[in-house]
Design an enzyme around this catalytic site. Sequence first.
Site, PDB file in Angstrom:
ATOM      1  N   HIS A 117       6.833 -54.323   9.844  1.00 21.08           N
ATOM      2  CA  HIS A 117       7.353 -53.402   9.809  1.00 21.08           C
ATOM      3  C   HIS A 117       7.834 -52.193   8.403  1.00 21.08           C
ATOM      4  CE1 HIS A 117       5.252 -52.676  14.007  1.00 21.08           C
ATOM      5  NE2 HIS A 117       5.748 -54.261  13.562  1.00 21.08           N
ATOM      6  N   ASP A 124       1.807 -51.513  15.827  1.00 26.02           N
ATOM      7  CA  ASP A 124       0.846 -51.939  16.588  1.00 26.02           C
ATOM      8  C   ASP A 124       0.430 -50.961  17.692  1.00 26.02           C
ATOM      9  OD1 ASP A 124       3.561 -54.126  16.301  1.00 26.02           O
ATOM     10  OD2 ASP A 124       5.153 -52.735  17.202  1.00 26.02           O
ATOM     11  N   GLU A 185       2.584 -61.561  20.222  1.00 34.05           N
ATOM     12  CA  GLU A 185       2.498 -60.299  20.415  1.00 34.05           C
ATOM     13  C   GLU A 185       0.874 -59.937  20.300  1.00 34.05           C
ATOM     14  OE1 GLU A 185       6.496 -58.599  19.032  1.00 34.05           O
ATOM     15  OE2 GLU A 185       5.389 -58.686  17.624  1.00 34.05           O
ATOM     16  N   HIS A 188       0.288 -56.989  18.023  1.00 33.82           N
ATOM     17  CA  HIS A 188       1.227 -56.692  16.499  1.00 33.82           C
ATOM     18  C   HIS A 188      -0.214 -56.995  15.401  1.00 33.82           C
ATOM     19  CE1 HIS A 188       4.735 -57.389  13.489  1.00 33.82           C
ATOM     20  NE2 HIS A 188       3.680 -57.927  12.870  1.00 33.82           N
TER      21      HIS A 188
END
Length: 216
Positions: A117, A124, A185, A188
């Site tokens: 990120h 996301d 996740e 993600h």
Amino acid sequence: MRDIVLISDPRVAAIPVRECGEPLVDVRGRLRVDSRLADVDGAYAHLRSGLLERLEKVALPEGYELLIVEGYRPITTQRTYFEEYRTRLLIDFPDLSADEAHAAASRYVSPVEVAPHTAGAAVDLTLCSPEGVEHDMGTAVNDNPEESEGACYTAAATISAQARANREILVAALESVGLVNYPTEWWHWSYGDRYWAMSTGAPHALYGPTSFPPAS
């Protein structure tokens, strides 16, 4: 469930970065963006241009659209998120060693030294209807492993058939444009970072940590 390489794995950190210099660009006006994690500067709505271009090529079935939740994250914010979650794990699970807590925390928040990120290389996101109603994905975006009892893992077997079908739509669409998922996740996805390089066999990452606002 297949073995998962966590982003804290030394093999990820060992991958070199050859910064390609692509700019951070604003996603707003080009894709649907949710405001739940909006910051006053709008950093959350920025991605590297190459990643955004891939997202714009995504083909989804009728009734489905991408909903961007968070892109770029400043280094200080990333460090705070990781340290707070690691500390919480040590409190909730006092038998964990420091190394075990570091690895466990990386299931949900990347250590700052490898965080995609902070490079504008990760996004996301979820799926929604054309009217903006989110589809059932089995958990909310950013539900951690403890809150979701592992249902946040992309391949979790405990979610409903509809949520599984929706995740399969998301996976097929994003993999088709070259993105890779972090398996703990479902929301993600990344391109050009170290985890992407490890997953695809690329010799190096394309994007390293960058600052915001982007240079004009």
